[in-house]
Design an enzyme around this catalytic site. Sequence first.
Site, PDB file in Angstrom:
ATOM      1  CD  GLU A 151      -1.799  -2.340   1.601  1.00  0.00           C
ATOM      2  OE1 GLU A 151      -0.605  -2.595   1.935  1.00  0.00           O
ATOM      3  OE2 GLU A 151      -2.725  -3.173   1.694  1.00  0.00           O
ATOM      4  CG  PHE A 180      -9.967  -9.811  10.617  1.00  0.00           C
ATOM      5  CD1 PHE A 180      -8.750 -10.251  11.120  1.00  0.00           C
ATOM      6  CD2 PHE A 180     -10.145  -9.778   9.247  1.00  0.00           C
ATOM      7  CE1 PHE A 180      -7.738 -10.653  10.265  1.00  0.00           C
ATOM      8  CE2 PHE A 180      -9.143 -10.190   8.389  1.00  0.00           C
ATOM      9  CZ  PHE A 180      -7.935 -10.628   8.898  1.00  0.00           C
ATOM     10  CD  GLN A 181      -7.385  -7.351   7.098  1.00  0.00           C
ATOM     11  OE1 GLN A 181      -8.245  -7.042   6.281  1.00  0.00           O
ATOM     12  NE2 GLN A 181      -6.229  -7.888   6.746  1.00  0.00           N
ATOM     13  CE  LYS A 187     -17.052  -6.570   2.804  1.00  0.00           C
ATOM     14  NZ  LYS A 187     -16.468  -7.870   3.140  1.00  0.00           N
ATOM     15  CG  MET A 240      22.947  11.975   3.570  1.00  0.00           C
ATOM     16  SD  MET A 240      24.107  13.073   2.725  1.00  0.00           S
ATOM     17  CE  MET A 240      23.103  13.686   1.368  1.00  0.00           C
TER      18      MET A 240
END
Lengths: 187, 582
Positions: B52, B114-115, B164, B480
Amino acid sequence: MSALHIKKGSTSHSAYELRDPNGEIIEKHTLAVLVENEPGVLARVIGLFSGRGYNIESLTVAEVDHLGHRSRITIVTTGTPNVIEQIKAQLGRIVPVHEVHDLTVEGQSVERELAMFKVAGTGDKRIEALRLAEIFRANVVDSTLESFVFEMTGTSEKIDAFAELMRPLGLIEQARTGVAALSRGPK
Amino acid sequence: MTRQMTGADMVVQALKDQGVDTIFGYPGGAVLPVYDAIFQQNDIKHILVRHEQAAIHAAEAYARSTGKVGVALVTSGPGATNAVTGLTDALLDSIPIVVFSGQVPTFMIGTDGFQEADTIGITRPCTKHNWLVKDTNALAETIHQAFHVATSGRPGPVLIDLPKDVQFADGTYVGPQKARKSHYQPKLKADIEQINDLAALIEKAERPVFYTGGGVINSGPAASQLLRELVEATGFPITSTLMGLGAYPASGDKWLGMLGMHGLYEANMAMHGCDLMINIGARFDDRITGRLDAFSPGSIKAHIDIDPSSLNKVIQVDLPIVGDIAHVLEDLLKVWKSRGRKTKDISAWTKQIADWRAVRCLDYKNSETVIKPQYALQRFEELTKGMDRYITTEVGQHQMWAAQFLGFEDPNRWMTSGGLGTMGYGFPASIGVQVAHPDSLVVNVAGEASWLMNMQEMGTAIQYNLPVKQFILNNERLGMVRQWQQLLHGERYSNSWSDALPDFVKLAEAFGAKGIQCSDPKDLDDAIMEMINYDGPVIFDCLVEKHENCFPMIPSGKPHNEMLLGDASTEDAIKSDGAVLV
């Protein structure tokens, strides 16, 4: 290119300038913030203050226009003049914020706070507490044989003063609303 | 247009009505209804990334290279938390993107489902604004408002959290025209008195400099055009931040190069010595200013920015102007011309700048046996500069070298993570750019450490046949970090190297791409041409000098006139008079 041999602990170890925060004048300002009354708007305002390291001395919020979905947040904050300006600009940038007013600089304003004090005691202390409450124009909103709950409205300084006086007389609990403020005059 | 449809269909319809044709995303349980709606139409192309974070960076780079809004779609919980880095990146670089995240159904919010994650809470400080939509009837309007907020004023990322059940439910769709207008309407035009004041300053300046930033790019092509006109008309020298490269062409004779911590000597010296600094859409970032109390001590400073909170945030300026760059520059040109197009004679100043330029601050000691990273970029520039070319970068030394050695003639050609400094930005960004410009040359100038942070996107490049070129300057170090450890931390190289790097050629081949390795300066040109001419994704493993440092450098806590220069130019500088530094 060899090492620069910079002393340990020197600010040159950081690319960020490490400034002395005590070098400038700190001012106290009261801000009135008119916001869209939507979920999370208070969290946005508080998150701004904590995220950017600004101070909140007191904060009150309530819906003031039910039909227009507007809430008014009154914030008392402290900071250098530059920080205060930055706070106002940052508040103005939050999408659901409609208006930001600095009541401390936009002419005169009145500020009030409501507080309640529970004072427990008997005998002389109880009488003295009641007498002082009258002087301060605090109302008794609950009483038992060994306690009072006083309610008073006033400036934060007046409430501080009353709290100090009640402490030796049996102050056991207090609740304060934080400052609500309006500008003086017709506008 | 109002009609009934499901929330999921509304997302697709609203995107179409907003002119979106491409989105980047990754499916999951809580966004399945939207994915189902995407499946049943052909107007919006969905690019399946492999993580993502990459979806957000790709959307950012899509936005930066097109001037349109970037759109990404992720699922709830881990999908949303993986998006956080990209959102923060877009916030700091003011990139307009709209991100949709799935959420557990409204009746499950707060149950640790969940999630489930508090996406609105997590993303509140890293978006310009975000919305949790609890009612399908409010969805379409919210999406239209989200596009308005992302693109109005100072652009930025916004997020819409979609439970949802809201995606499944039916509701009334409203089009962008019918949607309620937001009260959020930032001011575009500046006060004319301020424009007048700025014109008066321009007339009086003897040592002027334009200091421009990403705000010019964000304001659109007209702003870059007006900036060029202003620079040519006044003859004032111009420098730019990392974010603003390309607004003024690198081939222009007023161009000083980039300024800042690794900016060019002449640019930083001009900033330090000027008597009028005109900041156009930059924000006095700490990588630009160096030590604040010694920052450009003798100058009058004007600052044009669309965001009032940028003004006087770090540097107190004499003339703060709130407005959109294109609007302000247009008015400024008009006013300045009507006042008689006057400027002072600045030839002493241009002579001074020419002397600074003669220091040749980018000079480095080349080698016949090892590829110097600067040499690699010089050759790359030489071989590709005329091409229809877009460059993305990762973060670190290679990024600064790219900014120093590559020239940008136009805006929207340079995609780099400026404010947040996100390692792992460049590869997914190159994918976003290539999707938007399928026939152009898109090259990610990378370091091997940054590149490995999002290397899974090889899958995306192959799946969509995106011929992105990964030009990896491989020094087997976090260059760096190593440089800072050498200069500032007693040469104690704590965790700044990797001794388990993959074979990049085999890695490319494992994904079905082409791998090229080059370690000899003599082979470099041919290898670069081979990369460019290959029709498909390439990983170019360019083995470079391992201990090269990036100069010039303003060491921490130092002002602009105390730059460190590389060995080659330091020797020169010390020989010539007017020697500075170290």
